[in-house]
Scaffold this active site. Structure first.
Site, PDB file in Angstrom:
ATOM      1  NE  ARG A 176      -4.207  -1.078   1.860  1.00 27.24           N
ATOM      2  CZ  ARG A 176      -5.963  -2.118   2.410  1.00 27.24           C
ATOM      3  NH1 ARG A 176      -4.972  -2.031   3.630  1.00 27.24           N
ATOM      4  NH2 ARG A 176      -6.257  -2.890   2.206  1.00 27.24           N
ATOM      5  CE  LYS A 210      -9.837  -4.758   8.598  1.00 29.17           C
ATOM      6  NZ  LYS A 210      -9.357  -3.449   7.235  1.00 29.17           N
ATOM      7  N   GLY A 213      -5.757  -5.186   2.365  1.00 29.73           N
ATOM      8  CA  GLY A 213      -4.314  -5.620   3.034  1.00 29.73           C
ATOM      9  C   GLY A 213      -3.544  -6.925   3.118  1.00 29.73           C
ATOM     10  N   GLY A 234     -12.310  -4.531   2.179  1.00 29.29           N
ATOM     11  CA  GLY A 234     -14.142  -4.141   1.918  1.00 29.29           C
ATOM     12  C   GLY A 234     -14.379  -2.836   1.463  1.00 29.29           C
TER      13      GLY A 234
HETATM   14  C1  3PG Z   1      -8.395  -1.959   5.014  1.00 28.73           C
HETATM   15  O1  3PG Z   1      -7.757  -2.349   5.552  1.00 28.73           O
HETATM   16  O2  3PG Z   1      -9.289  -2.300   4.234  1.00 28.73           O
HETATM   17  C2  3PG Z   1      -8.920  -0.201   5.255  1.00 28.73           C
HETATM   18  O3  3PG Z   1      -7.753   0.203   5.164  1.00 28.73           O
HETATM   19  C3  3PG Z   1      -9.937   0.072   5.864  1.00 28.73           C
HETATM   20  O4  3PG Z   1      -9.613   0.248   7.450  1.00 28.73           O
HETATM   21  P1  3PG Z   1     -11.106  -0.433   8.160  1.00 28.73           P
HETATM   22  O5  3PG Z   1     -11.700  -2.010   7.094  1.00 28.73           O
HETATM   23  O6  3PG Z   1     -11.269  -0.734   9.127  1.00 28.73           O
HETATM   24  O7  3PG Z   1     -12.035   0.223   7.884  1.00 28.73           O
HETATM   25 MG    MG Z   2      -6.919  -3.830   5.912  1.00 22.65          MG
END
Ligand code: 3PG
Ligand code: MG
Length: 398
Positions: A38, A199, A354, A377
């Protein structure tokens, strides 16, 4: 999606303070950046501005500190990395707004860079607060969003700030949106989506919409733990998202009505802790003290079959805790198989996120995909057909 506001190439930027919202949310382990993708991606953009004698102010977040200062999530270690890659002076400010930051933004020489501390150390960032956004806007003369990967967040440094400063969509943001739209609009069926990572809260809701667009959805990583638990198995101490039963039920039902195959792990690699010995287990053997940290061999074979049957593959989120060798097999095998099929069978493959990029790089597959997006996301939400709030605010109102 409407037309986005782009910066005029011929605009004189000498001495102009450009606020660049970038995504320096890079994977870190014990204070060290483990994957610079990134960062590397925004270097040419920053250089373009410094060459034009602008002063570049970088705003980013790192991790999810939830409005509190957390030294482990400081952006400070990124400054020397940037300085090294840019070959120009990069200052770091341990505040992300306020009078000292404004002073510093004026003080730095044209062609220099000022990196601000993690914007998420401020509670107002995630709540998209107007006054906070106004303060951020005072640090620059022009705002450019180069963080496509954050554009699904209605946060102050992505959305509200654009109300108080002349704002534009950056070159990379354009590129990513166009590439993803182009590849997914003409995507040949069967289309399969592999979703993993940790996540869960970000992605679980997205699933019920993706079901309508995909022929197969494969769930791996921590994401899968929710489904494993829902199916009545133990998941021990593994990561999962509470109170999602109704959503899971809905996803499973929607898969059936939309003729979308839902593939879940059949076997997993567990350990009592990250440091202890790993073990292959079938789902009914998982016990209360286990941590699920990768998918097992049968699951990998099942995924191989899905990849072979697909004409288009989308991948977001690793299959396990790939940072440690003993839990990296699932992600490694997925990356290699997609690479092989992209090369030999003209599979269209798009990966994003990432951690996913970090995994792909680690396994030497960075040239093996049709397209790799910085976004996880945001990439999934764009795919769903959602209007991303950070992009919406950059549309030209005609
Ligand atoms: C990611 O890693 O997808 C972006 O940096 C957004 O991060 P977040 O999901 O914590 O908002
Ligand atoms: Mg991320």
């Amino acid at each position: 999606m409407g037309k986005l506001k782009a910066l005029d190439k011929n605009l004189n930027l000498t001495d102009k303070r450009i606020i660049l919202r970038v995504d320096l949310n890079v994977p870190m382990l014990e204070g060290k950046v483990t994957d610079k993708s990134r960062i590397n991606k925004v270097i040419p953009i920053i250089k373009e501005f410094t060459k034009k004698k602008a002063k570049v102010i970088l705003i980013s977040h790192l991790g999810r500190p939830k409005g509190k200062i957390d030294e482990k999530l400081s952006l400070k270690p990124i400054a020397p990395i940037l300085e090294n890659l840019l070959n120009s002076k990069v200052y770091f400010s341990n505040k992300s707004y306020g009078s000292t930051v404004i002073e510093k933004s004026n003080e730095i020489k044209s062609g220099e860079v000022l990196l601000l501390e993690n914007v998420r150390f401020n509670r107002e960032e995630e709540s998209n607060e107007g006054n906070f956004a106004k303060e951020l806007a005072k640090i620059g003369d022009i705002y450019v969003n180069e963080a496509f990967s954050c554009s699904h967040r209605a946060h102050a440094s992505v959305c509200e700030i654009t109300k108080y400063i002349d704002s534009y969509a950056g070159k990379l943001l354009f590129e990513e949106v166009n590439a993803i739209n182009m590849l997914t609009n003409k995507a040949e069926k069967p289309i399969s989506c592999i979703i993993g990572g940790s996540k869960i809260s970000t992605k679980i809701g997205i699933l019920s919409n993706l079901v309508k667009k995909m022929q197969t959805i494969v769930i791996v990583g921590a994401m899968a733990n929710n489904f494993i638990k829902y199916k009545g198995h133990k998941i021990g101490k593994s990561l999962f998202e509470k109170n999602q039963e109704n959503l899971l039920k809905d996803i499973i039902k929607k898969c059936a009505t939309n003729n979308c195959k839902l593939i879940l792990p059949e076997d997993v690699i567990v350990a009592k802790s990250f440091k202890s010995e790993s073990k292959l287990k079938s789902l009914n053997k998982i016990d209360d003290t286990d941590l699920i940290l990768d998918i097992g061999e049968n699951t990998v074979n099942k995924i191989y079959k899905i990849i072979d049957e697909s004409k288009t593959i989308l991948w977001n989120g690793p299959a396990g805790y790939f940072e440690l060798e003993k839990f990296s097999t699932g992600s490694n095998k997925i990356a290699k198989k997609i690479t092989e099929n992209t090369k030999n069978k003209s599979l269209t493959s798009i990966a994003g996120g990432g951690d996913t990029i970090a995994a792909i790089n680690k396994f030497g597959c960075s040239n093996g995909f049709t397209y790799i997006s910085t976004a996880g996301g945001a990439f999934l939400e764009l795919l769903e057909g959602k209007i991303l709030p950070g992009i919406k605010v950059l549309e030209i109102n005609e």
